[in-house]
Structures are given as C-alpha cells and as structure tokens.
Design a protein around this motif. Structure first.
Motif, PDB file in Angstrom:
ATOM      1  N   PHE A  71       0.840  -1.199   0.000  1.00 29.30           N
ATOM      2  CA  PHE A  71       0.000   0.000   0.000  1.00 29.30           C
ATOM      3  C   PHE A  71       0.870   1.243   0.000  1.00 29.30           C
ATOM      4  N   THR A 107      -4.123   0.904  -2.232  1.00 27.94           N
ATOM      5  CA  THR A 107      -3.648  -0.476  -2.088  1.00 27.94           C
ATOM      6  C   THR A 107      -3.265  -1.064  -3.441  1.00 27.94           C
ATOM      7  N   LYS A 130      -3.720  -4.576  -4.789  1.00 31.45           N
ATOM      8  CA  LYS A 130      -4.236  -5.918  -4.521  1.00 31.45           C
ATOM      9  C   LYS A 130      -3.586  -6.975  -5.420  1.00 31.45           C
ATOM     10  N   ASP A 189     -18.255  -4.138  -2.082  1.00 28.82           N
ATOM     11  CA  ASP A 189     -17.126  -4.455  -2.962  1.00 28.82           C
ATOM     12  C   ASP A 189     -16.574  -5.810  -2.535  1.00 28.82           C
ATOM     13  N   SER A 206     -12.973  -6.176  -0.805  1.00 30.32           N
ATOM     14  CA  SER A 206     -12.546  -5.390   0.361  1.00 30.32           C
ATOM     15  C   SER A 206     -11.599  -6.137   1.292  1.00 30.32           C
ATOM     16  N   ARG A 259      -9.351  -8.159   0.553  1.00 30.31           N
ATOM     17  CA  ARG A 259      -7.997  -8.074  -0.025  1.00 30.31           C
ATOM     18  C   ARG A 259      -7.417  -6.682   0.159  1.00 30.31           C
ATOM     19  N   ASP A 260      -8.254  -5.667   0.048  1.00 31.68           N
ATOM     20  CA  ASP A 260      -7.776  -4.311   0.330  1.00 31.68           C
ATOM     21  C   ASP A 260      -7.245  -4.240   1.754  1.00 31.68           C
ATOM     22  N   CYS A 299      -3.885  -5.830   2.353  1.00 30.00           N
ATOM     23  CA  CYS A 299      -2.716  -5.074   1.885  1.00 30.00           C
ATOM     24  C   CYS A 299      -2.111  -4.277   3.041  1.00 30.00           C
ATOM     25  N   PHE A 333     -12.828   1.254   7.256  1.00 32.84           N
ATOM     26  CA  PHE A 333     -13.268   1.612   5.913  1.00 32.84           C
ATOM     27  C   PHE A 333     -14.305   2.730   5.984  1.00 32.84           C
ATOM     28  N   PHE A 361      -9.298   3.844   5.224  1.00 36.64           N
ATOM     29  CA  PHE A 361      -9.317   3.517   3.804  1.00 36.64           C
ATOM     30  C   PHE A 361     -10.642   3.974   3.198  1.00 36.64           C
ATOM     31  N   PRO A 408     -11.846   4.235  -0.372  1.00 33.17           N
ATOM     32  CA  PRO A 408     -11.654   4.061  -1.823  1.00 33.17           C
ATOM     33  C   PRO A 408     -12.796   4.675  -2.618  1.00 33.17           C
ATOM     34  N   GLY A 431     -16.403   0.412   0.297  1.00 33.64           N
ATOM     35  CA  GLY A 431     -16.421  -1.011   0.624  1.00 33.64           C
ATOM     36  C   GLY A 431     -17.742  -1.460   1.226  1.00 33.64           C
TER      37      GLY A 431
END
Ligand SMILES: O=c1ccn([C@@H]2O[C@H](COP(=O)(O)OP(=O)(O)O[C@H]3O[C@H](CO)[C@@H](O)[C@H](O)[C@H]3O)[C@@H](O)[C@H]2O)c(=O)[nH]1
Ligand SMILES: [Mn+2]
Length: 751
Positions: free
Chosen positions: A24, A97, A99, A327, A330, A332-333, A336, A352, A477, A479, A483
């Motif tokens: 990240f 991130t 991924k 998502d 998430s 996996r985000d 990271c 998140f 986080f 994004p 998420g």
C-alpha cells in the motif's frame, strides 16, 4: 515514487524477493501549505475577537455586563474548539492499495478472516435486511475455507435463526452466481435493484431470472414469518436447531444458543457447483435479567471467544447488520495493510469509509457527515489513525483482544491455524457454548483490558482509543468504490437520538480511564489527542451554541449590542472569521460531492444536534458521573412506513413523535421568530433614522437572528403549515410557545 507505482505484480515476482514493493501507499494531500496559511489568518482573527471581548467588557453596573461575559465565554469556547479541529485538517493523508501484488505474493497463504455481524431486534432490524448483509459477505472474493461469518443475535429470535437457515440455502446458489458473473454489490437486494435501474440484463438473462425467482421466494417466506411472528411448524421439524428455543422465555431471559449452520470443515458443505462454502454460525449469547449484558460490546466479546474454537481467523471484520459489503474485494484491500512486509507490523485496524443507500440528494439529516468522511478521518490518519466506528472495520484479532504492541508484532497468520477437530459439529457446539454464558466473564479481563470495552455507549470509539494507547496505529481507507453501504436514519427524532448516544458516549470517554486529554498523553501523538478531543467535546458544544442561538436575539430586541458596530475596526475580524469559516466549510462540502442546499441542511442539523442531542447527552453524562443514571443503548430503527419514506424521498423533514428534543428546537425557533418580528415591527413603526442606527449598531445581531429564522424554516412549516403525520406535534409546538414567551418575559424583566 512513480517508478514504484508502475511496477506491476508480475514484474515483481520475476525480479526476485530482494526488490521490495509495498502493498500500500500513503500520499499526502496537496495544498497543505496553503491551508496552513489560511488557518493562521483565521487564528489571528480569533485572537482579535478575544481581544475585543476582553477590552470592551461593560463596567459593573453598566447594562449588558453579564451577557457580554457570556458572549466572551462562548467566543473563547468556539475559538479553542476551532483550534482543536485544525488537527483533523493539518496533516491529511490518503491510502492506496495494490491488490494484484497481494495476490501474486500471498495468495497461497492468506490468513483466516472471521466476520462478525450484530443484530439485536427483528422488529426494527428486519431479518431480510440482515440476511442481505450476511449474503454479501459470504460471497466475498476470498477462499471459502478461510472465511467464516458469525451472526450475533441479541434478540435471540428464532425468526432470525430461521432467516439464517434460509439464507444459507440461498447462498448455495448465490455464491456461484456472483463468482460466475462477477456480481457487484453482492447483497442480492442491492444487486437486483441496481440492475433494474440499469436495464442491463444481457447475456445472463436466464440465470438472472432463476436466481431472482429463488430470492423472491425466500423474501416472501421471510416476510411471512415476520408478519406472523412465528416460524412454521414444518420448518421447525426440519432443523434440530429450533429445539434450542424450547427453554427460551424471553429475549432478556434465555440460555446460550450456538448453531453452526454451515460447517466449512464438513466436506458435504458445498454449493450447487460443488465448491466449498464459508462457515456460517448463529450465536445468541445467554441473557439473564440479573446480569448486565453490555449491549453490542458484550455481543462482540462473546463472538471473539466462541470463534477462537471454530475458525480462529487472524483478521476480524465487525459489521452492523445494516451494512452490506459493496465491494467483493474489500478483504484483499484490508490485507494489503496487514500483510506488507515493512509497514504493517503496528497496524491494529483498518477502518473503511461507508456510504448510505437511503440518503437523498440534499441529505436533510446530514447523515453522511461529509467532512468527517472525506477530510477529518484522513486527517486523523495522518497522526496515527482514525477512530474505530464500530462497523466496516477490519481488526487484527490479537490487538482487539488486548495485546500490547511490541516490535515483534508482525502478523503471524501462518502459525495461527484454525483449530483441528475430532469431534462432530454438535459436540463442538455443546463444548464451547459456555463461552457465551453470562457468568463466563466474571472475574476476567473481558470488557476491560480484553476485547471491547464495557460501560460506554460508544464501545467502538473507546475500544479503538485503548488499542492506540497500547502502541498500535490504525488506517483509514476511503476508496472510490466504498467497501460498505448501510442505512441512515430517516427522521429527525432518530437522528437526534443517535447523536445523543454518540455525544454522550464520546463525552464520557473524556472522563474515563482512557481520556484523550490525559491518559493518552505520551501514548498517542498530540495531533491525535486533539482529534479525539474534538469528538469527545461534541456534547460540551451545546452550551456555547445555545448561548448564540438565544441571547443575541433577545439582546437585539432589547437594543443591547453584543458585537462591534459596522463602522468600528473591530467589525473586521468578526466578518473575516465568520465568512472564512463558512466559505471554507461550504467549499469543503462541495469538494466532497455535496450540494449547496445539502450544506445548508447540514448547518441546520448541526444547530439542532448541538442544541438538543448534545444538551441532553451532556446532562445525562453529568447525571451518570454523579451516579444518578445508567447508560443505555437505544437501537436505531432501520424500517419506516411507506408515507415516511415518501416524505423522505421528497426531502420533507420528518419530525415524528413529540420528544423533549423537539420541544427545545421549537422553543429556540419560536424565540428567534418572536425577536425578529419584534425588531422588524420596531423598524417599520419608527422608520428612517431609527432603522439606520439599528443597522449600524447591531448588524451582526440582525444577521444572526435572520439566519436563525431562515434556517428554521422547515420547523415553522412543520408547525404551522403541514397536516401530514410527520409534522411537528402540536403538543411540542404549544410547549415551545409557552417556553419562548416565558424566556422573553424573563429576559425583559431582568434587563
Ligand atoms: O444491545 C445491542 C445493541 C445494539 N446492537 C447492534 O449494534 C449495531 C449498531 O446499532 P445501531 O442501533 O444501528 O446504532 P448506530 O448508531 O447506527 O451505530 C453506530 O454507533 C454504535 C455505537 O454507539 C456502534 O456500535 C455502531 O457500530 C455504529 O454504526 C446494530 O447492528 C445492532 O444490532 C447489538 O448487537 N446489541
Ligand atoms: Mn446503525
């Protein structure tokens, strides 16, 4: 920097392990220097205002001495509070991130992830909504043998258990469908309504129709069960789990019910394509009237203990039942942030951002908290991490359970294996049930040094703070594709009740063992202490705000000036600070995707929250400190009648039942209307010179009173012009008339 950003996962592998590429990246916000310069000018203005207040106090015996001292107090408070809020804007950072790198480096050795979903009342948290949340997370793009989902049911309701059985069956079709067609979002209800809107049903038509039909059938069954308020007998016969309810007497009095609905270790637990399914567990911890259950914190702690024996995931996601995953990547985000070889070892949790699917264009209840979401939490991240806000947050299990941070705290996901098992699912359930009993926690550290903290209505914030005080950091986080997606209150009363709980809880943290003001000193950065203090002082804001919403208008009517004349040089700092603050806040709001009307609505909600929720939160906290009250947890309702929803769509304010909070708001609105009309009347009657001198001597007071009348427009409308059910109840209106009249008379009498 740029170079690194362009190295893709595949190149990395070929280059060998000596070339470290981060999972990240953290970027600082642009324009920070400019912002800091701006802040310095505002600060100078604030100092000048303080100087003016101090140098112009009316002498003893002169009119308006006490109201002046009060105004000084309010200005001092607002100035100091503004300084605290600067910490959230001083050092803003954004996180990104990679991924694909995670997949390339770690796909074979991903940690176990346990997802905890909490529900507490099937009447206001409909089982169908809860199941959509569950289905969205069992369908995460993650190896099913490493994924376990736990539902904590604080109502201990067989309706919810029935719904979970239904959802587990539907999941067998839903998960393969999601994977095949890369469905987003993976909450069936949200997905179906999104494709209806897009009319994009090409290619997968047939299967879509089939899965939609299955969902509709499930929906119908769940709605029927809820309507009848009982589970059909044939369903009860089909699953032995229902026998647990034989000894159930009420939601506050029943034994622990633990049911592993889908056992990931069972080779027969497969979906329609024959692929393994994630583990799915139902838990209703024991409740007895003589034992305090500690609300959501108690529920999460029971889950923490029970899950150790079932899956023992190294990473835990806590979710409210109304927040579905938006998502499928998430997890996996989040990983990271937990699995980077160099920068991860001290990260305890990843909070998140979330969105809400029921917020209208101009967000009349300010439910989005745009500034917090898009600026303040990023600012907190720059100083060691955002607050934990209870939902949509990934934790390291060890940190959440009380581990202190030390240098060797690298995530040991490889050595943490899920428990091997010889016994059957039923034997396991029986063996570990005692972990969810009322007495288990007696004489243990649970609720104190271990797990979620007890005794505070915002268990989330205080727990996050205590984790930080043990040396950990957190990450925010936010994004582009959020998420998670949830439900925000759809009436004014609900919004105010929710904020009362939050402000009260945050205020109590200030006096708790973990106070950001003193305990945290030296344990977290000063910037973060300031950020936490801002939230903890929400409640105290009520005093200065009430002062500003009442006294200047009364003084205006009496002709007592509280601010400098338009011709005085002291007028400038006031004009500068007020306009700088509001223009900046408008710009920030628009920049975060809001509308001008939305910003205006948010200002109104801040006024309402500060004068009602925070006031009552403040009073209750004091009572609690003195030992006269106990803290509770009023659950926010997630359902609404059709006509309420209809008004919500049209952005008409829903006042709801007559609470003391509405009375306070209506009183302030009436009082300002009375003062404003009074002043206008005087001006018209006197005309000419009198009006001119009034504009010159009290321009800011006139402005303030006018703005207060303007911003209260929906309230007058709700009181005088509306006939629907959502209008302001006339009882509250009547009380407000009397109180406003009394306030004006008293003030007149005293001055
Ligand atoms: O005794 C209880 C009370 C509540 N809940 C659950 O807690 C969650 C949050 O409750 P809600 O009524 O939706 O409150 P909110 O104000 O929306 O919740 C916010 O504020 C809470 C702290 O006040 C946090 O716990 C939440 O995560 C955060 O989203 C819901 O899933 C409930 O089912 C329980 O499990 N047990
Ligand atoms: Mn909620």
């Amino acid at each position: 920097m740029l170079m690194v950003a362009f190295v893709t996962g595949t190149c990395e592998k070929e280059m060998g392990s000596d070339m470290y590429t981060p999972l990240f990246e953290t970027r600082r916000a642009k324009g920070r220097v400019l912002y800091r310069l701006f802040a310095v000018t505002v600060f100078t203005g604030i100092c000048l205002i303080w100087a003016y207040r101090l140098s112009h106090i009316p002498r003893t015996g002169e009119a308006g001495r006490w109201v002046w001292i009060g105004a000084f107090g309010a200005d001092l408070w607002f100035g100091l509070y503004w300084i605290l809020t600067q910490a959230s804007r001083w050092n803003v950072v954004y996180r990104f991130t990679f991924k694909d790198r995670l997949s390339n480096r770690h796909d074979k050795e991903l940690p176990g992830v346990d997802i905890f979903v909490c529900t507490a009342d099937p009447a206001i948290e409909p089982p169908l909504m809860v199941m959509n949340t569950i289905l969205s997370v069992v369908a995460y793009d993650y190896p099913p043998e490493k994924l376990s989902v736990y539902l904590s049911d604080d109502a201990g309701s067989d309706l919810t258990f029935y719904a979970l059985l239904e959802a587990s069956n539907f999941a067998k079709h839903w998960i393969p469908y999601c994977k095949k067609f890369k469905v987003e979002p993976r909450s069936p209800a949200a997905y179906f309504s999104s494709i209806c809107a897009n009319h994009d049903e090409t290619g997968q038509d047939k299967q879509l129709l089939a899965i939609k039909k299955l969902y509709k059938e499930m929906e119908e069954r769940l709605e029927n069960v809820v309507k009848l308020n009982r589970v059909p007998d044939d369903a009860k016969l089909k699953h032995k789990g229902f026998s647990e309810w034989e000894s159930y007497s009420s939601r506050r009095d029943h034994g622990a019910i633990l049911q592993i609905v889908t056992d990931g270790k069972d080779p027969r637990a497969v979906d329609v394509d024959g692929c393994a399914l994630p583990t799915l567990v139902y838990l209703a911890r024991e409740k007895r009237p003589e034992h305090h259950h500690n609300f959501k914190a108690g529920a999460l702690n029971a889950l923490l203990r029970v899950s150790v024996n079932i899956s023992n995931g190294a990473i835990i996601l806590t979710l409210d039942c109304d927040m579905y995953s938006n998502d499928s990547l998430s997890i996996r985000d989040a990983l990271c942030f937990f699995m980077d070889e160099e920068k991860s070892h001290d990260i305890a949790f990843v909070q998140f951002s979330m969105k809400y699917n029921n917020i209208t264009k101009n967000d009349i209840y300010g439910g989005l908290l745009r500034a917090s979401k898009n600026v303040e939490f990023h600012g907190a991240d720059g100083y060691g991490g955002p607050l934990y806000v209870g939902s949509c947050c990934f934790h390291r299990r060890d940190a959440l359970c009380g581990r202190k941070y030390t240098k060797d705290c690298k995530l040991e996901y490889k050595s943490v294996t899920s428990p091997q098992r010889q016994e059957s699912t039923e034997e396991l359930e029986e063996r570990i049930k005692y972990l969810a009993t009322c007495t288990y926690e007696q004489n243990t550290q649970w609720g104190g040094e271990m797990g979620l903290k007890y005794g505070c209505p915002v268990e989330d914030v205080i727990t996050g703070l205590s984790i930080k005080c043990r040396g950990w950091r957190s990450v925010y986080f936010n994004p582009k594709r959020e998420g998670f997606c949830g439900v925000s209150p759809t009436s004014l009363t609900q919004t105010l009740v929710q904020h009362k709980r939050w402000s009260e809880g945050d205020f109590q943290i200030l006096f708790s063992k973990y106070s950001p003001a003193w305990y945290a000193y030296g344990r977290i950065s000063i910037g973060l202490q300031m950020v936490y203090s801002c939230y903890c002082l929400w409640a105290l804001n009520c005093l200065a705000t009430l002062y500003y919403a009442i006294i200047p208008s009364l003084c205006l009517l009496k002709g007592v000036p509280l601010f400098p004349q338009a011709s005085s040089p002291w007028f400038l700092p006031f004009v500068y600070v007020i306009s700088a603050k509001y223009i900046y806040s408008l710009a920030e709001f628009l920049f975060a995707g809001g509308t001008v009307q939305g910003w205006w609505n948010e200002q109104r909600i801040w006024l309402y929250k500060r004068t009602s929720s925070y006031l009552l939160g403040f009073i209750d906290s004091i009572l609690k400190l003195l030992g006269f009250a106990e803290s509770g947890f009023v659950i926010t309702s997630k359902i609404a009648d059709d006509d309420v929803l209809d008004r919500h769509e049209k952005e008409i304010m829903e006042f709801g039942d007559s609470s003391s909070m509405l009375t306070i708001l209506a009183t302030i609105a009436m009082l300002n209307l009375y003062c404003f009309v009074g002043v206008v009347k005087n001006v018209i009657m006197d005309a000419g010179a009198a009006a001119d001198s009034l504009y010159n001597t009290m321009p800011l007071q006139i402005l303030l009173c006018a703005v207060l009348v303007l911003i209260n427009f929906p309230l007058y409308r709700g009181l005088f012009f509306r006939r629907d059910k959502g209008r302001l109840p006339s009882s509250a209106g009547l009380r407000a008339f009397v109180l406003a009249f009394l306030a004006c008379s008293c003030f007149n009498f005293l001055h």
